[in-house]
Write an enzyme that holds these catalytic residues in place. Sequence first.
Site, PDB file in Angstrom:
ATOM      1  N   GLN A   1       2.170  -5.638  -3.359  1.00  7.92           N
ATOM      2  CA  GLN A   1       2.466  -5.714  -1.915  1.00  7.92           C
ATOM      3  C   GLN A   1       3.797  -4.997  -1.635  1.00  7.92           C
ATOM      4  OE1 GLN A   1       1.633  -9.172  -3.302  1.00  7.92           O
ATOM      5  NE2 GLN A   1      -0.439  -8.436  -3.069  1.00  7.92           N
TER       6      GLN A   1
ATOM      7  N   LYS B   1       2.129   2.588  -5.016  1.00  7.71           N
ATOM      8  CA  LYS B   1       2.944   2.257  -6.190  1.00  7.71           C
ATOM      9  C   LYS B   1       2.201   2.548  -7.488  1.00  7.71           C
ATOM     10  CE  LYS B   1       3.230  -1.934  -4.576  1.00  7.71           C
ATOM     11  NZ  LYS B   1       2.757  -1.805  -3.199  1.00  7.71           N
TER      12      LYS B   1
ATOM     13  N   ASP C   1       0.807  -1.228   0.000  1.00  8.55           N
ATOM     14  CA  ASP C   1       0.000   0.000   0.000  1.00  8.55           C
ATOM     15  C   ASP C   1       0.835   1.269   0.000  1.00  8.55           C
ATOM     16  OD1 ASP C   1      -2.208  -1.765   0.302  1.00  8.55           O
ATOM     17  OD2 ASP C   1      -1.823  -1.818   2.448  1.00  8.55           O
TER      18      ASP C   1
ATOM     19  N   GLY D   1      -4.104  -4.059  -4.423  1.00  5.85           N
ATOM     20  CA  GLY D   1      -5.080  -3.068  -4.851  1.00  5.85           C
ATOM     21  C   GLY D   1      -4.335  -1.810  -5.241  1.00  5.85           C
ATOM     22  N   HIS D   2      -4.301  -1.505  -6.530  1.00  5.26           N
ATOM     23  CA  HIS D   2      -3.568  -0.328  -6.979  1.00  5.26           C
ATOM     24  C   HIS D   2      -4.556   0.754  -7.401  1.00  5.26           C
ATOM     25  CE1 HIS D   2       0.280  -2.812  -7.971  1.00  5.26           C
ATOM     26  NE2 HIS D   2      -0.033  -2.779  -6.707  1.00  5.26           N
TER      27      HIS D   2
HETATM   28  P1  IMP Z   1      -2.616 -12.785   1.446  1.00  3.24           P
HETATM   29  O1  IMP Z   1      -1.634 -12.215   0.470  1.00  3.24           O
HETATM   30  O2  IMP Z   1      -4.045 -12.485   1.080  1.00  3.24           O
HETATM   31  O3  IMP Z   1      -2.383 -14.229   1.730  1.00  3.24           O
HETATM   32  O4  IMP Z   1      -2.392 -12.032   2.848  1.00  3.24           O
HETATM   33  C1  IMP Z   1      -1.220 -12.214   3.607  1.00  3.24           C
HETATM   34  C2  IMP Z   1      -0.828 -10.919   4.317  1.00  3.24           C
HETATM   35  O5  IMP Z   1      -0.403  -9.970   3.342  1.00  3.24           O
HETATM   36  C3  IMP Z   1      -1.958 -10.249   5.089  1.00  3.24           C
HETATM   37  O6  IMP Z   1      -1.415  -9.606   6.232  1.00  3.24           O
HETATM   38  C4  IMP Z   1      -2.481  -9.203   4.129  1.00  3.24           C
HETATM   39  O7  IMP Z   1      -3.109  -8.130   4.786  1.00  3.24           O
HETATM   40  C5  IMP Z   1      -1.170  -8.785   3.461  1.00  3.24           C
HETATM   41  N1  IMP Z   1      -1.398  -8.282   2.108  1.00  3.24           N
HETATM   42  C6  IMP Z   1      -1.642  -8.992   0.992  1.00  3.24           C
HETATM   43  N2  IMP Z   1      -1.763  -8.189  -0.072  1.00  3.24           N
HETATM   44  C7  IMP Z   1      -1.566  -6.935   0.367  1.00  3.24           C
HETATM   45  C8  IMP Z   1      -1.531  -5.656  -0.274  1.00  3.24           C
HETATM   46  O8  IMP Z   1      -1.671  -5.497  -1.491  1.00  3.24           O
HETATM   47  N3  IMP Z   1      -1.295  -4.599   0.550  1.00  3.24           N
HETATM   48  C9  IMP Z   1      -1.080  -4.729   1.869  1.00  3.24           C
HETATM   49  N4  IMP Z   1      -1.089  -5.888   2.514  1.00  3.24           N
HETATM   50  C10 IMP Z   1      -1.332  -6.997   1.765  1.00  3.24           C
END
Ligand code: IMP
Length: 428
Positions: free
Chosen positions: A227, A16, A13, A40-41
């Site tokens: 991420q 980017k 977040d 989420g971009h």
């Molecule tokens: P997953 O990727 O859905 O398995 O989530 C694993 C961890 O990564 C969790 O703490 C999510 O909140 C975090 N996470 C996954 N994608 C994002 C992102 O795009 N932004 C921020 N945190 C993320």
Amino acid sequence: MPATCVVGLQWGDEAKGKIVDLLTEQFDIVVRYQGGANAGHTVVFGGEKFKLSLIPSGIFRPDVQCVIAGGVVINPATLIAEIDHLTGRGIRVERNLMISDRAHVIFPWHVEEDRLLDRQCSAGENIGTTMRGIGPCYRDKVGRSLAVRLGDLYRDRFREQIEQILDAKNQLFAALAGSEWTKLDAGAVYDEYRSYAERLRPHVADTTAYLLSAVEADDRILFEGAQGALLDIDHGTFPFVTSSNSSGVGVSPGAGVPARYLTKVLGIVKAYCTRVGGGPFPTEQDNEIGQLIRDRGNEYGTVTRRPRRCGWFDAVAARYTARLSGADSLAVMLLDVLSTFPELKICTAYEIDGRRTTDFPSHVDDLRRAVPLYETMPGWQAEITGARSPGELPQAAREYLARIAQLVGRPVELVSVGPDRQQTIRMA
Ligand code: IMP
């Protein structure tokens, strides 16, 4: 710079999408190489706000080729909805979107597995996944026997593959969820995914071959990380991480492009820190300071709308991830969010069991015990959203940026003072 990577250096977040969108005009190709619809971009284009989760942010420029490479995991329904949404708002998505036939496919059982397993979770603290089935899909990819790649959807064996997988999954879920689990029907899943396959057919290609030819031809390629590096499966705050290599080291396996072709890495940080989901966060401000950052920065998840945990800038963590990702320079985002504070803190070191360190610990339990050591700097308490050059920033803001650069060991190249493309300052 022919092959540039934009990568988040915190917990995701970092805004980017804005930087990728800004840079795309200098590139021929924009590539997503890891993660899935957990990302989420947000991109502001023509005064309108767009939220992308799978399609590269280059899609707003018709002459840019967008690629979803083999390291990404794809939920076809989400991808099709995103294509339809963009098309409905006048953005062309045709041959300019290419999707790897090697990308792994997310099925309904992956989403269910996320839900069932996250609630049983690790050491009393949930990872707090985005519930998009990302982890279970990557788990099946590594396990191999229950995995489906996009290219499989077009093969004669696909029906049989679904039947075999569902035999195993139905047994697994019956054991995990008992009577809560309603058996999935192979025929229905097959029909649904075959129709997705037909919709996506014009986009599906061998992107590895395409990208190898592109780097060999010195085409200008932008790799768009999803991420952030602290969520990297191998090098992040394991197990509170995502399931892919979300630091700069992920470009090569995800895109199928040798690391030697990468000519520049731009590390993206916020002027403060946020984290969604579980896991240690040494500089977290679970108080009115954190709430103020959350309110001013609209720190709620793009994908899940969960409130993000907020805290001060952590230079120990950012220095680690800048080195790990091979960052050449930094883009510091959301600087305007801090304009309200009379003074600002930067974490310059940790104290762990009475010992001071500037090394980021490899074990999450050590990070949990890390007490942040702060340096306090004066705030600027002035409106900076209209600043367009370094000279238009207050002295205190310039000093804050200079201190970040010094502690992280990388120059600040770009600074963002608002969501719009124009609200960006080039520092050098
Ligand atoms: P997953 O990727 O859905 O398995 O989530 C694993 C961890 O990564 C969790 O703490 C999510 O909140 C975090 N996470 C996954 N994608 C994002 C992102 O795009 N932004 C921020 N945190 C993320």
